[in-house]
Design a protein around this motif. Structure first.
Motif, short mmCIF file in Angstrom:
data_model
loop_
_atom_site.label_atom_id
_atom_site.label_comp_id
_atom_site.label_asym_id
_atom_site.label_seq_id
_atom_site.Cartn_x
_atom_site.Cartn_y
_atom_site.Cartn_z
N GLN A 150 0.83 -1.20 0.00
CA GLN A 150 0.00 0.00 0.00
C GLN A 150 0.86 1.25 0.00
O GLN A 150 1.58 1.52 0.97
N LEU A 151 0.79 1.99 -1.09
CA LEU A 151 1.47 3.28 -1.15
C LEU A 151 0.45 4.34 -0.76
O LEU A 151 -0.54 4.54 -1.47
N VAL A 152 0.67 4.99 0.36
CA VAL A 152 -0.30 6.00 0.82
C VAL A 152 -0.12 7.27 -0.01
O VAL A 152 0.99 7.79 -0.14
N LEU A 153 -1.22 7.73 -0.60
CA LEU A 153 -1.16 8.90 -1.48
C LEU A 153 -1.60 10.17 -0.75
O LEU A 153 -0.94 11.19 -0.82
N ARG A 154 -2.74 10.10 -0.06
CA ARG A 154 -3.25 11.29 0.62
C ARG A 154 -4.26 10.86 1.67
O ARG A 154 -4.60 9.67 1.78
N VAL A 183 -9.93 9.43 6.35
CA VAL A 183 -9.93 8.46 5.24
C VAL A 183 -8.55 8.52 4.57
O VAL A 183 -8.10 9.60 4.16
N VAL A 184 -7.91 7.37 4.49
CA VAL A 184 -6.57 7.30 3.90
C VAL A 184 -6.70 6.69 2.51
O VAL A 184 -7.25 5.59 2.36
N HIS A 185 -6.22 7.40 1.50
CA HIS A 185 -6.28 6.92 0.12
C HIS A 185 -4.94 6.31 -0.26
O HIS A 185 -3.90 6.95 -0.08
N THR A 186 -4.99 5.11 -0.80
CA THR A 186 -3.73 4.43 -1.14
C THR A 186 -3.78 3.89 -2.56
O THR A 186 -4.84 3.75 -3.16
N LEU A 187 -2.59 3.57 -3.05
CA LEU A 187 -2.48 2.85 -4.32
C LEU A 187 -1.94 1.47 -3.98
O LEU A 187 -0.86 1.35 -3.37
N ASN A 188 -2.70 0.45 -4.34
CA ASN A 188 -2.21 -0.91 -4.12
C ASN A 188 -1.25 -1.23 -5.27
O ASN A 188 -1.67 -1.35 -6.42
N ILE A 189 0.01 -1.33 -4.97
CA ILE A 189 0.99 -1.46 -6.06
C ILE A 189 0.99 -2.87 -6.67
O ILE A 189 1.56 -3.08 -7.73
N GLU A 190 0.32 -3.79 -6.02
CA GLU A 190 0.23 -5.14 -6.57
C GLU A 190 -0.88 -5.20 -7.64
O GLU A 190 -0.69 -5.74 -8.73
N THR A 191 -2.04 -4.59 -7.29
CA THR A 191 -3.18 -4.66 -8.21
C THR A 191 -3.29 -3.42 -9.10
O THR A 191 -3.98 -3.44 -10.11
N GLY A 192 -2.64 -2.33 -8.68
CA GLY A 192 -2.74 -1.07 -9.42
C GLY A 192 -4.03 -0.32 -9.11
O GLY A 192 -4.30 0.71 -9.71
N LYS A 193 -4.82 -0.85 -8.18
CA LYS A 193 -6.10 -0.20 -7.85
C LYS A 193 -5.94 0.75 -6.65
O LYS A 193 -5.02 0.58 -5.86
N HIS A 194 -6.88 1.69 -6.56
CA HIS A 194 -6.86 2.60 -5.42
C HIS A 194 -7.74 2.04 -4.30
O HIS A 194 -8.85 1.57 -4.55
N ASP A 195 -7.22 2.08 -3.07
CA ASP A 195 -7.96 1.60 -1.90
C ASP A 195 -8.18 2.75 -0.93
O ASP A 195 -7.53 3.79 -1.03
N GLN A 196 -9.10 2.51 0.01
CA GLN A 196 -9.34 3.49 1.07
C GLN A 196 -9.38 2.79 2.42
O GLN A 196 -9.87 1.67 2.52
N PHE A 197 -8.87 3.45 3.43
CA PHE A 197 -8.94 2.93 4.79
C PHE A 197 -9.47 4.04 5.69
O PHE A 197 -8.92 5.15 5.68
N ALA A 198 -10.53 3.75 6.43
CA ALA A 198 -11.06 4.75 7.35
C ALA A 198 -10.57 4.43 8.76
O ALA A 198 -10.55 3.27 9.17
N CYS A 199 -10.13 5.45 9.45
CA CYS A 199 -9.61 5.21 10.81
C CYS A 199 -9.99 6.40 11.71
O CYS A 199 -10.38 7.46 11.22
N LYS A 200 -9.84 6.17 13.01
CA LYS A 200 -10.13 7.27 13.95
C LYS A 200 -8.96 8.24 13.98
O LYS A 200 -9.13 9.44 14.07
N LYS A 201 -7.75 7.67 13.95
CA LYS A 201 -6.57 8.54 14.00
C LYS A 201 -5.51 8.02 13.04
O LYS A 201 -5.33 6.80 12.90
#
Lengths: 130, 531
Positions: free
Chosen positions: B256-260, B269-287
């Motif tokens: 996971q390459l974190v973009l913004r 909300v953390v936006h990432t690029l999954n470098i294995e699949t080339g797709k963009h992922d999101q992770f929601a967290c409290k902190k």
């Protein structure tokens, strides 16, 4: 592109004896992997060394002084690295017994190095590799 | 929803994760986490034994594809050994730099640049902490906590004020090699003379266990340690991450390459690029805790805030090779370490504010062709000289203290041709005053080396970015703009985003910064957990 003549020349210069096919294959592989293609001027310098092998030491100094980042000097470095990484290459760099009169030998080495530098400067000034 | 997301698995990310888990929190760590192919070998042989007997030593010393020679083409050669080249793999594709005069070294490896850390564990003085913008008392407490975690050895001697600050009792230093022994004898004789010219010299404090190992391994002297990441008694963040994964409280997600990031109400909300699949992922967290290193964190912060230009600081770095004349032509026998043996602290005014530091190494195990390339001589001639020189050679890496200026900055520029759609451009120009100070410091180091019995050969100034010590991109400020960090670690302008790496540091001492980075990461994570 590399040639066996080129590696044979470098090997004889750096190690003092004949090379073998296995080492040449490593050298050719290294030149390809590291993308050490030569500019026309460097090709001429190398060809000149093959034709006049006795001058290779002076050309080596000239490259170090004039074009230390050139691909031809990197090819010298590659050959030196391959030779150094042979079990019988260790003796070229590391001595198992204390060398006698090291300061005097360093002094003599310094004089030889300075003279070769002057020769290399003159060669690179007079010889026009275009 | 995830409680805590930590970004980055280097020294600061690992310490932040450890601190949060100690506070009873569950942590998800996002990381590219490149591991490469394992190139570790069984290094039971000594350097000489390997050199004399191993027909495949080329793979070990140069790499199967000549990896350790590949960086000869780079503006800022990293000198990574084949075992460590994985550290900088993928960087050219994902952490893109546009043309500029700043050439940093970054990592997307699991464990980050911590895999190549020289293990130097120096404390900042209270004055230096203040200049950096760090809280003094809590950082000193964090140093003590780290000593317990890391097992730091060496430094409890003539220069303890600078190395450990008498904050804790380090373990005994690793053994000196034959080169270091001679320097030590001169050091004992010439302590006062060195002090008169502004120097304190002592053994380098290292994050390596010689007495009371936390992971069950004691330091075993090895003269191949320059080549290996596998000193089992050394602290490496990758080991800590793996230990934390085993507890079940750390969820490590690689590729996971974190973009913004963006704050949405009470979550991030953390936006990432999954470098294995080339797709963009999101992770929601409290902190969210960013610990990707000052430069990578800056990228993420700039994409998230819209700010396109940030300051940067980086210790200027010089090499001073020197020779002990009495050792010229000695037989190469016995153990010789690739770790720092001595630390030379230059503080002429004794104010503990602007300390320059030199780490002294004896580099027998550095290959001869590499050294020859550094000198204006032919390779054959270099061989003859190195036979005389190698047993007598030391190399001192001098880190100069560093503050920010308007001429040192990074910019995020749009570049659709890159996978991330942008690139960083760095500009790094020292002021005339800084150049003058660096030259005068180098002169002083040459004098000090002479007093230690080592004759300096020359000074080599490295390109900007070579020290691998970066900071100051989101400088500490109590109520600053979106592009600054609150002294407690929160990113100003955000409620739930924290910065745990060196981005906030406004000043870098010449003393290695890693221990202080980790101390700050510990405090930031603690604060985030209690916040």
């Amino acid at each position: 592109m590399t040639s066996t003549e080129e590696f044979e020349l470098l090997f004889r210069y750096l190690k003092g004896n004949h090379s073998d096919d296995n080492l040449y294959a490593r050298y050719a592989n290294g030149v390809t992997s590291l993308q050490l293609s030569l500019a026309p001027k460097e090709q001429q310098q190398l060809l000149w060394c093959i034709q006049h092998p006795v001058w290779i030491g002076v050309v080596d100094y000239g490259l170090a002084l004039h074009t230390p980042s050139s691909n031809l000097r990197k090819r010298f470095a590659l050959a030196a690295a391959i030779i150094e990484c042979q079990p019988n290459g260790v003796e070229l760099y590391l001595n198992q017994k204390r060398i006698k009169s090291p300061v005097f030998k360093t002094f003599i080495w310094g004089i030889k190095a300075a003279m070769t530098m002057v020769l290399a400067k003159m060669l690179f000034l007079l010889k026009r590799w275009s | 929803m995830i409680d805590f997301v930590v970004v980055g698995s280097g020294c600061t990310g690992a310490i932040a994760a450890k601190t949060l888990i100690d506070q009873g929190k569950n942590v998800t760590l996002l990381d590219v986490g490149h591991v490469g192919q394992s190139k570790e070998e069984n290094n039971q042989q000594s350097f000489i034994e390997k050199r004399e007997s191993d027909p495949f030593q080329q793979d070990f010393f140069l790499g199967k594809q000549f990896e350790s020679l590949a960086n000869l083409n780079q503006a800022n050669p990293s000198h990574l050994t084949p075992q460590r080249t994985f550290i900088s793999e993928l960087v050219e594709k994902y952490l893109i730099w546009d043309a500029g005069d700043f050439n940093p070294i970054e990592s997307l490896a699991k464990g980050g640049l911590g895999n190549a850390w020289g293990l130097g564990s120096y404390i900042y003085s209270p004055q230096e902490l203040k200049k950096a913008g760090l809280e003094i008392d809590t950082t000193l407490d964090a140093y003590r906590w780290l000593h317990e975690l890391l097992s730091i050895s060496g430094g409890n001697d003539f220069a303890a004020t600078y190395s450990t600050g008498h904050l804790y009792e380090p373990e005994p230093a690793i053994p000196l090699d034959f080169n270091g022994e001679r320097l030590w004898q001169r050091l004992q004789k010439n302590q006062k003379q060195l002090a008169n010219i502004g120097f304190s010299v002592g053994r380098a404090p290292l994050a390596i266990s010689t007495e009371n190992p936390k992971n069950g391994k004691l330091y075993e002297p090895s003269d191949l340690d320059f080549y290996s990441t596998g000193i089992t008694s050394a602290f490496r963040p990758i080991n800590l991450i793996e230990q934390l994964e085993q507890t079940g409280k750390l969820h490590y997600i690689s590729q996971q390459l974190v973009l913004r990031f963006e704050e949405v109400e009470d979550r991030v909300v953390v936006h990432t690029l999954n470098i294995e699949t080339g797709k963009h992922d999101q992770f929601a967290c409290k902190k969210l805790i960013l610990a990707a290193g000052a430069l990578s964190t800056a990228r993420i912060a700039m994409r998230s805030t819209g700010v396109t230009k940030l300051p940067v600081i980086c210790n200027p770095y010089s090499f001073i090779p020197s020779v002990q004349i009495g050792l010229l032509g000695s037989a190469n026998c016995g153990y010789q370490t690739g770790l720092a043996q001595f630390a030379l602290y230059y503080d002429p005014e004794r104010k503990h504010e602007e300390v320059a530091m030199g780490s002294l190494y004896s580099y027998r195990s550095l290959m001869g062709f590499r050294l020859t390339r550094e000198f204006p001589v032919g390779f054959k001639s270099g061989q003859e000289f190195l036979k005389l020189l190698m047993p007598a050679l030391n190399i001192t890496g001098v880190f100069h203290p560093e503050s920010g200026s308007e001429t040192k900055y990074i910019e995020l520029v749009k570049d659709p041709s890159n996978i991330t759609g942008d690139a960083l451009r760095g500009s790094y120009q020292l002021t005339k005053e800084e150049i003058k100070r660096i030259k005068s410091t180098e002169k002083a180091f040459k004098k000090a080396l002479k007093k230690l019995g080592a004759q300096p050969i020359k000074v080599k100034q490295n390109p900007a970015g070579a020290s691998i010590h970066y900071g100051g991109t989101l400088p500490f400020a109590e109520n600053g703009s979106k592009a600054s960090t609150h002294p407690k670690g929160r990113l100003n302008g955000f409620k739930q985003v924290f910065i745990a790496d060196g981005s906030g540091f406004q000043f870098l001492s010449g003393k290695g910064l890693t221990l202080t980075l980790m101390a700050n990461a510990h405090n930031v994570a603690k604060h985030a957990a209690e916040h």
